[in-house]
Scaffold this motif. Structure first.
Motif, PDB file in Angstrom:
ATOM      1  N   ASP A 120      45.927  48.240  45.068  1.00  0.00           N
ATOM      2  CA  ASP A 120      44.489  48.501  44.672  1.00  0.00           C
ATOM      3  C   ASP A 120      43.888  47.065  44.515  1.00  0.00           C
ATOM      4  OD1 ASP A 120      42.583  49.487  43.264  1.00  0.00           O
ATOM      5  OD2 ASP A 120      43.517  49.676  41.373  1.00  0.00           O
ATOM      6  N   LYS A 121      42.708  46.913  45.221  1.00  0.00           N
ATOM      7  CA  LYS A 121      41.943  46.006  45.181  1.00  0.00           C
ATOM      8  C   LYS A 121      41.144  45.535  44.031  1.00  0.00           C
ATOM      9  CE  LYS A 121      40.981  46.919  49.586  1.00  0.00           C
ATOM     10  NZ  LYS A 121      39.863  46.933  50.370  1.00  0.00           N
ATOM     11  N   LYS A 122      41.113  46.336  43.199  1.00  0.00           N
ATOM     12  CA  LYS A 122      40.410  46.223  42.011  1.00  0.00           C
ATOM     13  C   LYS A 122      40.790  45.159  41.009  1.00  0.00           C
ATOM     14  CE  LYS A 122      38.562  50.389  39.414  1.00  0.00           C
ATOM     15  NZ  LYS A 122      38.877  51.394  38.965  1.00  0.00           N
ATOM     16  N   LYS A 123      39.547  44.346  40.778  1.00  0.00           N
ATOM     17  CA  LYS A 123      40.003  43.215  39.807  1.00  0.00           C
ATOM     18  C   LYS A 123      40.060  43.554  38.566  1.00  0.00           C
ATOM     19  CE  LYS A 123      37.734  39.175  39.498  1.00  0.00           C
ATOM     20  NZ  LYS A 123      36.556  38.570  39.718  1.00  0.00           N
TER      21      LYS A 123
END
Lengths: 439, 740
Positions: free
Chosen positions: A381-384
């Motif tokens: 998941d690239k979500k920060k």
């Protein structure tokens, strides 16, 4: 005008339903359950319109209270009424919980009958209600004959909030200054917003119809009094630092004579019997922030996070803060946490996605530190991580706004006790409201 | 505890209630009654115990009386015959020495929902109004309103109304407020309680004695009063000044509304008032009671609509805190958007940027749209922030940013270049329909500035078969044709492929039609296509207009402190639309003025009579005019609605009866649904001696609702229309009476 009032438990089962108007049908009860309590997404608004019927709801722990109406009412009043209803119920049987409501349902129906008639709010002061309500909550005793006969004198009296002929052997009064301090701080330690909302709660056990006068270190009053002897006060103020506070706005219980407040800024009143809220106020200037939180978050690679949080207490060393709790949020993909703290106990609570650090007591001008290593599961998941703020709870024995009670005088001309005979107690409690530091 | 409502349990309860030993012991008797109530609350059928329970209420114990009244009120509608038993005991209780018992008995009696109760109620209510205990008077006053509601449509008793008006001078504050409420309900048809000068001044003097509910309501009633002179107006405002700072937010809001409405001709006073309530409103906005906070925020938004910048110096108060519920955060963002100015724009944008990465998708997108809104004024900074957000490569963020860009480019063409630079590489992250549409639109409209625009669109064309949303396909068609105009060489081939797919393989009709449309358009030549498609690509005037419209305070003053700001203007209009309202005449100013003049009650009553027996001399309907259905339809469609009203209706419709009845007054039926059809409709026509046509539609949505009547008129004649409507009303009233 309220058409009906429903109380549900967290599952949406109806515990209490009282309909005042014919235009509210039976299906209204279900409509609210289906559309709001059982709705998939989170609550969108405390006011919901279903089939041209407005539902106003308030939640207390896991109990839902809903007021229903078909008319264009004013929302603030309905909510205020619901709060009042909660207060009254709490005064009768303590915490609002499913069990308490089930045990006291007869009492609640009786209360609903007295407080609302045909959907219009009637007398809602707990003290005055006591004479009408026959059911005992958990606390009250049997009603005496004498009390029943008081109804007439009570309800014809000019002062709605106090009945005549109250007698105590010991005249006592308790003043609590309860403040909640709210803070939003940037990671760099800059105060984004801070305010204190405070209440002065009074418990009065006084005989007769006493006239009370309350004074505090309100800036405007102090300056006004100081005008005559400007030099003296100027000096003393310099000497002892902050002496008076600027109150942004304040509101009073109905018993306070507003005209006198406006002209002389003096607070004089005939208090209701028992506990009541004398005044509510808000300050935003010169707030003493009892704690400072200094966060340090470092991301070590993709799977590790180092967190260090320092808290500093910022008040007189002789005072003790209590029930301190610091809540440090952790990312959702946390796999393990190691915590080291100098004081108190810290634990990682996976269900709450946070490290909770509890300290029982802490004196002023001290410092304490916690450091934690958080291991993360690698995700695609690239979500920060949004980094929610670090929040804090505590209780301190002073008023963060700097408010001081200067005097509270009691005059009762008809009975033979004077101001000196009254035993008075003052207590300051500062609690955390929303006390957050971003990290 | 025995099982729910078993026969056995019921029998046992009955035995307990009728046991003389139990009856002799107050506490045991009370406990038995309480058990019945518990059973009732659990849903058991305890109706069989009615006689025993009524007997129990005859006991001297007040606690027990209250319990029984709870039971009786719940059970009475199911057993009207037995309820009469209770009435007797209750009437006796109305003469009890204790005021608590008298009040309780009155309330219980008014709460019984059974036919014919009114005749038993009248006497006790009248003596209740004159009771010496205020507790009883309070109950009696509201009891009057309840009784009239039970009666339904019957005549209002003038003596009762006068009695209530005189009780406005009662000593007890709650009685006073209850009187207002009761009168308002009783006189609803005549426009509610009349607030004339003496009453208004009396109420103003009593304000201080009232509790918060009373104050809030009296302030609302006072809206109706129009001061005679400027002097009086300012006296009133001075008197009420303290309530702007009341401890109860509802009183503050009610007072604010009253001030705004009374001072509608003095804008500076209005502004002054709004400055003064700033403090109380702000403290409500930051209060811990979430729901109140929400309400206050809604009203702050309303104020900001007229006075932008009113709360600008307090912008930090509207920063969201992490633990606040979603609805408050959304409101606060909207507020932040509106109070941006040159000084705080930096901080506000910083703050909003923080919300863009929020866990809640909805909130994050809301924040992005908010920045997009601010971008209309502070374009450069905002576009910078939005572009930065694209770097996060989050699906929902990118989608929202692109949508914000599309709306922005339309309003502020100067930022087109910056937007076009940011667009490449967005296409991989966008998954939802809205985002795709926005991206495709941008590429189509400004494709000449994005070097790889044709290639991005080519990807979409290639995957068009697996595309789920028809709206995206349509947007793609338009965009590709537009881009073809500016970059023909790169687009020709894929445009052909897309058109082929849309016409030959696409299943969705709208997409296919759009494809065919462009195909034929292209056949008519490039010049023609350009003429159709190359409209202006932006409209900056729109953005400026939106920013500049500051609605004057008076446009919303009457909505303040109602549900309108809480729901928002559009939702509120939706909610209230089609509500059966009081008849409203769109073209009859004369009726309005007549209403305004009526101050005293007597003339109010007379007006009612006038309506029922219309003065026939002003309107003569011709007996034999026959319109054909076609003529009727044509005229109906060409005319504006003149009047709309709703009539009470219950029971089924008998078309024949209605037709005959209407024929008597020379109103002819053009068409009519059969009996029992829902919704039931009828079309009527009539013509007067001057040739003016009256066309009418009757509509009954469902049985037992109200009948909606719409009337259209060929010439604007308010008087004639009014007489026609009242004639129609009389006829329908008579027919409805026959039916039931």
């Amino acid at each position: 005008m309220i058409g009906g009032l429903f109380i549900y438990n967290h599952k949406g089962e109806v515990l209490i339903s009282r309909v005042y108007r014919d235009d509210i049908g039976r299906n209204a009860v279900d409509a609210f359950r289906v559309n709001v309590i059982h709705a998939r997404q989170q609550v969108r608004s405390p006011v919901t319109n279903i089939a041209r019927t407005s539902f106003f709801h308030v939640k207390r722990s896991n109990i839902w209270l809903a007021a229903v109406t078909k008319q264009n009412v004013n929302a603030a009043m309905v909510f205020e009424f619901l709060y009042k209803m909660c207060d009254v119920m709490t005064a009768y049987f303590g915490k609002i919980s499913e069990e308490n409501i089930k045990n006291n349902f007869v009492l609640i129906y009786e209360l609903l009958d007295e407080i609302l008639d045909f959907g219009y709010p009637q007398n809602s002061e707990t003290g005055a209600l006591k004479t009408f309500i026959t059911q005992q909550g958990i606390k009250s005793q049997f009603q005496t004959k004498e009390e029943q006969s008081q109804i007439t004198s009570q309800v014809t009296g000019q002062i709605g909030w106090r009945r005549e002929g109250i007698k105590y052997r010991r005249n006592e009064l308790f003043l609590d200054v309860l403040e909640s301090v709210n803070l939003l701080m940037s990671p760099q330690g800059q105060v984004l917003s801070a305010h204190v909302s405070g209440r002065v709660v009074m418990k009065s056990y006084l005989s007769g119809m006493p006239e009370c006068k309350f004074g505090m270190n309100d800036k405007i009053v102090i300056e006004k009094q100081g005008k005559g002897t400007a030099d003296e006060t100027g000096k003393s103020e310099l000497g002892s630092g902050k002496q008076s506070i600027a109150i942004d706005d304040c509101t009073f219980h109905q018993c306070v004579r507003l005209s006198k407040f406006d002209s002389e800024r003096s607070i004089s009143f005939i208090p209701p019997d028992g506990e009541f809220e004398l005044m509510r106020y808000r300050t935003t200037k010169d707030i003493i922030l009892p704690f400072r939180v200094i966060p340090l978050v470092r991301e070590v690679g993709r799977t590790k996070l180092e967190v260090k949080v320092v808290i500093k207490s910022n008040f007189k060393p002789s005072l003790l803060a209590q029930k301190i709790e610091v809540r440090i949020p952790t990312p959702l993909n946390t796999s393990g946490v190691q915590v080291i703290c100098m004081k108190g106990k810290a634990k990682y609570k996976a269900s709450e996605n946070a490290i909770v650090w509890k300290i029982k007591r802490m004196a002023g001008m001290k410092e304490s530190q916690i450091s934690a290593e958080i291991e993360l599961l690698p995700t695609n998941d690239k979500k920060k991580w949004a980094r929610p703020p670090i929040s804090m709870n505590f209780e301190v024995p002073f008023a963060p706004s700097g408010l001081k009670v200067r005097y509270l005088k009691v005059f009762e001309p008809k009975l033979n006790y004077s101001d000196h005979d009254v035993i008075k107690w003052v207590r300051y409690i500062g609690r955390s409201g929303i006390y957050e530091t971003r990290c | 505890m025995p099982y729910l409502g078993g026969e056995e349990a019921l029998r046992e309860l009955r035995r307990a209630l009728s046991n003389p030993h139990v009856q002799a012991d107050r506490l045991r008797y009370r406990a038995a009654v309480l058990r019945v109530i518990r059973h009732m609350a659990q849903g058991a059928d305890v109706s069989g115990l009615f006689p025993e329970m009524v007997k129990a209420s005859a006991a001297a114990d007040v606690v027990q009386k209250k319990l029984v009244s709870l039971y009786v009120r719940a059970q009475a509608p199911r057993q009207p015959q037995l309820a009469l038993l209770a009435v007797n005991t209750l009437r006796k209780d109305c003469a009890h020495p204790s005021p608590a018992v008298r009040g309780l008995a009155l309330r219980s009696m008014c709460g019984l929902r059974m036919p014919g109760i009114q005749e038993y109620l009248q006497q006790p209510l009248l003596s209740g109004l004159r009771d010496k205990a205020s507790y009883v008077r309070r109950a009696a006053v509201l009891g009057c309103a309840k009784m009239l509601q039970l009666q339904g449509d019957s005549e209002v008793d003038g003596a009762l109304v006068n009695e209530l008006y005189s009780l406005l001078r009662d000593q007890d504050p709650i009685v006073v407020v209850n009187c207002l409420r009761a009168l308002e309900e009783i006189l609803k048809k005549e426009g509610g309680v009349v607030i004339n000068k003496p009453i208004a001044h009396h109420l103003l003097n009593r304000m201080a004695d009232l509790d918060q509910w009373g104050q809030s309501e009296v302030l609302t009633f006072l809206l109706r009063y129009k001061p005679r002179s400027e002097e009086e107006l300012f006296d009133i405002l001075n008197l009420l000044d303290g309530y702007l700072k009341s401890s109860s937010p509802s009183v503050v809001m009610a007072a604010t509304k009253l001030f705004l409405v009374l001072a509608r001709e003095y804008p500076h006073v209005q502004e002054d008032v709004l400055v003064r309530v700033k403090g109380p409103l702000l403290s409500a906005c930051t209060s811990e009671s979430r729901e109140l906070c929400f309400t206050a925020l809604c009203h702050v938004r309303q104020i900001l609509g007229s006075l932008p910048g009113h709360f600008s110096s307090h912008y930090k108060k509207f920063f969201c805190s992490y633990s606040e519920p979603h609805y408050i955060k959304c409101q606060k963002m909207e507020v932040l958007c509106e109070l941006v100015n040159d000084e705080n724009v930096q901080q506000v944008l910083e703050e909003l940027k923080g919300y863009c990465t929020d866990v809640s998708v909805e909130l994050a997108q809301g924040a992005i749209f908010a920045i997009g809104n601010i971008a209309r004024t502070y374009t450069e900074q905002c576009v910078g922030i939005l572009t930065e957000l694209l770097g996060l490569q989050q699906e929902h963020i990118t989608s929202a940013v692109v949508q914000a860009f599309r709306d922005l480019v339309w309003l502020c063409p100067q930022c087109t270049d910056a937007v076009c630079r940011a667009l490449p590489s967005c296409e991989d992250t966008i998954q939802d329909s809205e985002g795709k549409q926005a991206l495709i639109w941008l590429l189509g409209a400004h494709g000449e500035k994005v070097p790889n625009a044709p290639y991005v669109l080519e990807d979409f064309v290639e995957n068009v078969k697996s595309e789920m949303f028809p709206a995206v396909k349509m947007e793609l068609l338009t965009a590709l044709v537009r881009l073809f105009l500016s970059r023909p060489a790169e687009c020709q081939d894929m445009l052909g492929r897309l058109l082929y797919y849309c016409i030959e393989e696409e299943m969705d009709m709208a997409v296919r039609d759009r494809g065919l449309f462009y195909y034929r358009l292209l056949q008519s030549g490039v010049e023609e296509v350009k003429r159709v498609l190359c409209s202006p690509k932006s409209d900056p005037s729109l953005g400026l207009l939106e920013d500049q419209t500051e609605r004057s305070v008076n446009t919303w003053a009457s909505e303040f402190n109602t549900l309108a700001p809480v729901y928002g203007r559009e939702r509120w209009a939706l909610v209230t639309a089609h509500q059966p309202a009081e008849p409203s005449y769109t073209c009859s100013p004369c009726t309005d003025s007549r209403n305004r003049d009526t101050e005293s009650l007597i003339s109010e009553g007379n007006k009612e009579v006038l309506k029922v027996h219309p003065d026939t001399s002003s309107l003569t309907l011709i007996p034999d005019v026959y319109l054909t259905a076609e003529q009727f339809e044509k005229t109906w469609l060409s005319l504006e609605m003149s009047c709309h009203l709703s009539l009470p209706w219950c029971g089924t419709v008998h078309p024949d009866t209605i037709q005959t009845a209407l024929h008597v007054v020379h109103i002819h039926t053009i068409a009519m649904s059969k009996a029992g059809v829902q919704p039931w409709k009828a079309y009527l026509s009539a013509q007067d001696d001057t040739g003016c046509l009256f066309l009418t539609e009757l509509l009954l949505e469902a049985a037992d609702s109200e009948m909606q009547v719409s009337v259209k008129q060929s010439e604007a004649k308010p008087e004639a229309l009014q007489t026609f409507v009242s004639a129609l009303r009389t006829v329908m009233g008579t027919v409805a009476g026959l039916g039931s």
